[in-house]
Design a protein around this motif. Structure first.
Motif, mmCIF file in Angstrom:
data_model
loop_
_atom_site.group_PDB
_atom_site.id
_atom_site.type_symbol
_atom_site.label_atom_id
_atom_site.label_comp_id
_atom_site.label_asym_id
_atom_site.label_seq_id
_atom_site.Cartn_x
_atom_site.Cartn_y
_atom_site.Cartn_z
ATOM 1 N N GLU A 157 46.765 39.199 50.499
ATOM 2 C CA GLU A 157 46.169 38.674 49.274
ATOM 3 C C GLU A 157 47.131 37.732 48.549
ATOM 4 O O GLU A 157 46.719 36.678 48.033
ATOM 5 C CB GLU A 157 45.769 39.829 48.361
ATOM 6 C CG GLU A 157 44.946 39.414 47.165
ATOM 7 C CD GLU A 157 44.421 40.603 46.375
ATOM 8 O OE1 GLU A 157 43.996 40.402 45.232
ATOM 9 O OE2 GLU A 157 44.451 41.732 46.912
ATOM 10 N N ASN A 163 40.991 38.022 49.457
ATOM 11 C CA ASN A 163 41.022 39.375 50.004
ATOM 12 C C ASN A 163 40.952 39.350 51.527
ATOM 13 O O ASN A 163 40.343 38.455 52.114
ATOM 14 C CB ASN A 163 39.843 40.190 49.468
ATOM 15 C CG ASN A 163 39.811 40.196 47.955
ATOM 16 O OD1 ASN A 163 40.846 40.271 47.308
ATOM 17 N ND2 ASN A 163 38.621 40.104 47.386
ATOM 18 N N SER A 194 39.978 45.170 45.023
ATOM 19 C CA SER A 194 40.254 43.807 45.466
ATOM 20 C C SER A 194 39.076 43.183 46.211
ATOM 21 O O SER A 194 39.140 42.025 46.605
ATOM 22 C CB SER A 194 41.490 43.794 46.374
ATOM 23 O OG SER A 194 41.227 44.474 47.579
#
Length: 208
Positions: A157, A163, A194
């Motif tokens: 990330e 992601n 995330s």
């Protein structure tokens, strides 16, 4: 009246023969488009795909045998079609019981035409995985508790400003989300936050 939109969604899954799935595993590649064989979702599965797509974060609590994996496959294929139009890949993380990793990976390959790497979540397995990052992965729930796996996701990330996975699906979601006091829950939340699209599959009621 027939809903043309839902009719289109019902054709999102594939029904690949076993020999095609075996070839995908051997080559570690997606199924070539000309070899894709269409399948069909049932009406309630089609509605499940539509709901999961618009809700983005969703719990699907159908009983055993009603095709939660097929709903997952329909959602995966819908997202792949959408993202492919803008030249983006679709990367999926599917978490399940360790004993069901191979079964679920083959079912997903059969219904999506997408190759899935597998991991049982052991230290060696995770180490091998990090050396060769997959585009999509079916893994044991226990991989959530791997600090190496967590660090890998965070590092990706930071480097890519996006992601690792575009969709996270958790089979028997109560294992991870059933209680906020467990390590599964606490470490799982680090992964889930995330990713904008999350699906919990659960055939039994949550205890909390």
């Amino acid at each position: 009246k027939t809903n043309k939109g839902l009719d289109t969604l019902s054709e999102l899954v594939y029904n690949l023969p076993e020999e095609t799935v075996i070839a995908m595993e051997r080559r570690q590649q997606d199924c070539p488009t000309p070899l894709l064989v269409k399948g069909t979702l049932r009406s309630y599965q089609t509605l499940g795909v539509a709901f999961a797509y618009y809700a983005q974060s969703v719990l699907i609590g159908d009983s055993v045998g009603l095709g939660k994996t097929h709903i997952s496959a329909g959602l995966i294929n819908l997202l792949r079609t959408e993202r492919a139009a803008s030249g983006q890949p679709t990367r999926v993380l599917f978490l399940t019981d360790r004993n069901a990793v191979v079964q679920n990976s083959r079912e997903l390959m059969k219904t999506t035409g997408l190759f899935f790497t597998t991991s049982t979540g052991t230290q060696k397995d995770v180490g091998d995985l990090l050396d060769y990052p997959p585009s999509s992965l079916v893994a044991s729930h226990s991989i959530i508790k791997s600090y190496a796996f967590q660090d890998w996701l965070l590092d990706y990330e930071r480097k890519h400003h996006t992601n690792m996975f575009d969709l996270i699906i958790i089979d028997e979601g109560s294992v991870v989300a059933g209680s906020s006091t467990t390590q599964y829950y606490k470490m799982g939340m680090e992964i889930f936050k995330s990713c904008s699209r999350k699906v919990l599959l659960n055939a039994t009621p949550f205890e909390s």
